[in-house]
Scaffold this motif. Structure first.
Motif, PDB file in Angstrom:
ATOM      1  N   ALA A 245       0.644  -1.220  -0.078  1.00  0.00           N
ATOM      2  CA  ALA A 245      -0.149  -0.088  -0.014  1.00  0.00           C
ATOM      3  C   ALA A 245       1.013   1.256  -0.210  1.00  0.00           C
ATOM      4  O   ALA A 245       0.204   2.273  -0.207  1.00  0.00           O
ATOM      5  CB  ALA A 245      -0.989   0.119   1.242  1.00  0.00           C
ATOM      6  N   ILE A 246       2.093   1.118   0.383  1.00  0.00           N
ATOM      7  CA  ILE A 246       2.963   2.613   0.318  1.00  0.00           C
ATOM      8  C   ILE A 246       3.041   2.999  -0.927  1.00  0.00           C
ATOM      9  O   ILE A 246       2.838   4.403  -1.087  1.00  0.00           O
ATOM     10  CB  ILE A 246       4.449   2.057   1.074  1.00  0.00           C
ATOM     11  CG1 ILE A 246       4.394   1.692   2.302  1.00  0.00           C
ATOM     12  CG2 ILE A 246       5.249   3.039   0.612  1.00  0.00           C
ATOM     13  CD1 ILE A 246       5.742   1.255   3.027  1.00  0.00           C
ATOM     14  N   PRO A 247       3.317   2.469  -2.116  1.00  0.00           N
ATOM     15  CA  PRO A 247       3.310   3.152  -3.229  1.00  0.00           C
ATOM     16  C   PRO A 247       2.079   3.732  -3.457  1.00  0.00           C
ATOM     17  O   PRO A 247       2.012   5.060  -4.244  1.00  0.00           O
ATOM     18  CB  PRO A 247       3.635   2.117  -4.498  1.00  0.00           C
ATOM     19  CG  PRO A 247       4.491   1.043  -3.554  1.00  0.00           C
ATOM     20  CD  PRO A 247       4.114   1.041  -2.233  1.00  0.00           C
ATOM     21  N   LEU A 248       0.890   3.382  -3.396  1.00  0.00           N
ATOM     22  CA  LEU A 248      -0.244   3.864  -3.651  1.00  0.00           C
ATOM     23  C   LEU A 248      -0.715   5.241  -2.737  1.00  0.00           C
ATOM     24  O   LEU A 248      -0.956   6.319  -3.399  1.00  0.00           O
ATOM     25  CB  LEU A 248      -1.555   3.180  -3.412  1.00  0.00           C
ATOM     26  CG  LEU A 248      -2.865   3.621  -3.569  1.00  0.00           C
ATOM     27  CD1 LEU A 248      -2.970   4.253  -5.163  1.00  0.00           C
ATOM     28  CD2 LEU A 248      -3.912   2.553  -3.439  1.00  0.00           C
ATOM     29  N   ILE A 267      -0.260  10.437 -11.320  1.00  0.00           N
ATOM     30  CA  ILE A 267      -1.557   9.716 -11.558  1.00  0.00           C
ATOM     31  C   ILE A 267      -1.435   8.357 -12.148  1.00  0.00           C
ATOM     32  O   ILE A 267      -2.117   7.506 -11.769  1.00  0.00           O
ATOM     33  CB  ILE A 267      -2.578  10.665 -12.677  1.00  0.00           C
ATOM     34  CG1 ILE A 267      -2.838  11.998 -12.103  1.00  0.00           C
ATOM     35  CG2 ILE A 267      -3.697   9.783 -13.086  1.00  0.00           C
ATOM     36  CD1 ILE A 267      -3.407  12.923 -12.746  1.00  0.00           C
ATOM     37  N   GLY A 268      -0.433   8.362 -13.267  1.00  0.00           N
ATOM     38  CA  GLY A 268      -0.408   7.035 -13.909  1.00  0.00           C
ATOM     39  C   GLY A 268       0.392   5.987 -12.864  1.00  0.00           C
ATOM     40  O   GLY A 268       0.029   4.879 -12.742  1.00  0.00           O
ATOM     41  N   PHE A 269       1.325   6.652 -11.986  1.00  0.00           N
ATOM     42  CA  PHE A 269       1.688   5.666 -10.840  1.00  0.00           C
ATOM     43  C   PHE A 269       1.011   5.183  -9.982  1.00  0.00           C
ATOM     44  O   PHE A 269       0.907   4.000  -9.542  1.00  0.00           O
ATOM     45  CB  PHE A 269       3.116   6.646 -10.188  1.00  0.00           C
ATOM     46  CG  PHE A 269       3.646   6.033  -9.032  1.00  0.00           C
ATOM     47  CD1 PHE A 269       4.885   5.330  -9.451  1.00  0.00           C
ATOM     48  CD2 PHE A 269       3.185   6.122  -7.764  1.00  0.00           C
ATOM     49  CE1 PHE A 269       5.340   4.340  -8.258  1.00  0.00           C
ATOM     50  CE2 PHE A 269       3.917   5.267  -6.789  1.00  0.00           C
ATOM     51  CZ  PHE A 269       4.937   4.723  -6.974  1.00  0.00           C
ATOM     52  N   SER A 270       0.322   6.084  -9.478  1.00  0.00           N
ATOM     53  CA  SER A 270      -1.134   5.899  -8.588  1.00  0.00           C
ATOM     54  C   SER A 270      -1.972   4.900  -9.111  1.00  0.00           C
ATOM     55  O   SER A 270      -2.326   3.998  -8.363  1.00  0.00           O
ATOM     56  CB  SER A 270      -1.979   6.953  -8.093  1.00  0.00           C
ATOM     57  OG  SER A 270      -1.010   8.084  -7.383  1.00  0.00           O
TER      58      SER A 270
END
Length: 554
Positions: A245-248, A267-270
């Motif tokens: 969950a850390i990257p989100l 936005i793309g990363f999320s």
């Protein structure tokens, strides 16, 4: 002059008291740390590097890379009384043999919820005292064929000494995670508190979530939870879900903080992070593949998160005049970059046992950069909000009586209209002070002001037991209005009017009083069918009728 000296004395006393509290706290913490880190008291033997395989060759316990069982051996010369062997096994199962006899068989996980690995599991085996050499054998089975299991922190000695040594080695990571837990929870609570006043952006929420998930992963990595409470498979799942969950959470923080191309990238990363998180959870729950096999996506995302860290910190630095804190932030940024570089090198080299300490340090530096600026903004926002609230309260309060004024009533009108439209009972009482003009003309405005304040005090006395249900306003020079918002409005009205009449009777018994206090009133109960304005007009008419009756009695 006396007031100034008194203020200095009070300030001095408060500083002495605060200094005493700080001193007690510092001495307590210092005593605990001295006890934990007193290395000279340890009587523990480290067994990490003296194991042999079945062929008799020395072997490393950090390279169990197959799901086939492997055996390693150690021969202590003798064993003292009250001796135990304690070790930490990560991503592998361990069976203990003493002189060829199985003394402990590791419990294996069979639930799809927890996957194939118990995570970091501590093992403790008590050994009987012996003056002869004893053969210790560990039968190790790695949980994954594509990843190395490892055994470390292998100590022989008294159980209490071993626990102290392990705690002293890992306490800082645990303290850091506890501190981040606290910061994350405080930030999340502040977001929901400040959201009511529309003064908090979503970036505050995502910073709190990012801090909380980072703390959750770091606390699992400290492995003290597993040492003291067991249930390593639960904490293993806890740590893996947090890491996923850390990257989100950081990606959504970047979406709300960054602009331009960086925001598009965020936005793309999320989106990719959300898809990866959902996919990993589904695969884990249905027993298709546990989190271990989907971590490759998380690791890639963490690598791509690195370019967002510096712009995120800069976004806080550039959001206001924060030059005074840049001397703190720049060293943190330098440590952040160095730790990220070292942790990536360690991970690529396969040094899984110690790379996480650099990741913890990097995350701590990064989060501290953000938290320093975010808390500064929160303090500024609260300061502005408190000033605005004070000005707003002043604008709604009648300066002479302390009751609500007409501006406050006008602000509350929509709420009262909503109550009437929902056919809930609403009581309206219109009050008027008799002979106020006469008192002003004959006795002066000072006596007239005294009469107005007496009416306000009387209303507070009359409605003191129903403050939540009733609101009183000074709507004009000698006119007051009370609104009763309660199902039992009629009962409240009769009770409070009796108290108001008693107040006036007692007030008029004062000696040397230049005027007589009489208050006329009119009451209307609204249950729909009429507007608030019509109800006030009707109460006003009843009040004047009561006013004429009171004058007639005199």
């Amino acid at each position: 002059m006396k007031t100034s000296v008194k203020n200095y004395i009070n300030t001095f006393i408060m500083r002495i008291v605060n200094a005493a509290f700080y001193l007690i706290f510092a001495v307590s913490i210092w005593g605990v740390l001295i006890r934990i880190f007193s290395l000279s008291n340890y009587n523990v033997t480290d067994l990490s590097h003296i194991w042999t395989n079945e062929a008799g060759d020395f072997c490393r316990l950090s390279e169990f890379g197959s799901q086939d069982s492997q055996r390693v051996y150690y021969m202590p010369d003798s064993i003292a009384p009250d001796t135990a062997i304690v070790l930490r096994a990560r991503n592998c199962y361990v069976n203990f043999y003493v002189n060829g006899e199985l003394l402990h068989e590791d419990y294996r996980i069979h639930s799809p919820l927890y996957g194939s690995s118990p995570g970091s599991r501590w093992h403790m085996l008590s050994l009987d005292a012996s003056k002869e050499p004893v053969q210790l054998c560990l039968e190790v089975t790695a949980c994954y064929s594509d990843s190395k299991g490892l055994i470390d922190n292998i100590y022989l000695g008294k159980t209490q000494e071993i626990y102290r040594k392990i705690t002293s080695e890992r306490i800082w990571g645990f303290v850091v995670s506890a501190f981040l837990y606290l910061c994350g929870l405080v930030i999340i609570v502040l977001y929901f508190f400040m959201r009511r006043g529309h003064t908090a952006g979503k970036d505050l929420l995502y910073l709190g979530l990012a801090t909380f998930f980072s703390a959750q992963w770091l606390s699992a990595e400290s492995v003290l939870w597993q040492l003291f409470i067991g249930h390593s498979e639960v904490i293993h799942l806890w740590g893996y879900t947090a890491l996923t969950a850390i990257p989100l959470s950081y990606g959504m923080l970047a979406v709300h903080r960054l602009k331009g191309k960086l925001r598009t990238f965020s936005i793309g990363f999320s989106f990719v992070s959300a898809v990866g998180l959902i996919g990993a959870v589904i695969l884990q729950l249905f027993g298709i593949a546990d989190f271990h096999y989907s971590l490759i996506i998380t690791r890639i995302l963490l690598v791509f998160l690195v370019p967002l860290m510096i712009p995120l910190v800069l976004s806080y630095m550039n959001s206001g005049n924060e030059n005074s804190k840049k001397h703190i932030i720049f060293p943190l940024l330098a440590v952040l970059v160095i730790c990220i570089a070292i942790s990536l090198i360690k991970y690529i080299q396969g040094s899984y046992g110690n790379y996480s300490s650099y990741v913890r340090t990097a995350l701590l530096c990064f989060l501290m950069c953000l938290i320093v600026y975010q808390f500064n903004q929160i303090v500024t926002t609260f300061s502005k909000g408190m000033k605005a609230d004070m000005l707003h309260d002043l604008a709604l309060t009648d300066y002479m009586t302390g009751l609500y004024n007409r501006t406050a009533f006008n602000e509350h009108v929509p709420e009262y209209n909503h109550i009437i439209d929902s056919f809930s009972p609403l009581g309206i009482i219109q009050f008027d002070v008799n002979n106020l003009k006469k008192v002003n003309d004959t006795l002066g405005h000072e006596k007239g002001d005294m009469m107005i304040k007496a009416v306000a005090d009387g209303l507070r006395y009359a409605f003191v037991h129903f403050e939540k249900e009733c609101a009183s306003y000074r709507t004009g020079g000698d006119e007051f209005l009370t609104v009763i918002n309660a199902i039992s409005a009629d009962e409240i009205y009769h009770t409070c009017i009796q108290r108001l009449m008693q107040y006036c009777e007692d007030f008029n018994k004062q000696p040397d009083l230049d005027f007589t206090l009489t208050i006329a009133h009119g009451y209307v109960l609204v249950k729909g069918g009429k507007t608030l304005e019509e109800a006030i007009d009707e109460a006003d008419a009843l009040m004047y009728e009561n006013k004429r009756m009171l004058k007639g009695l005199r």
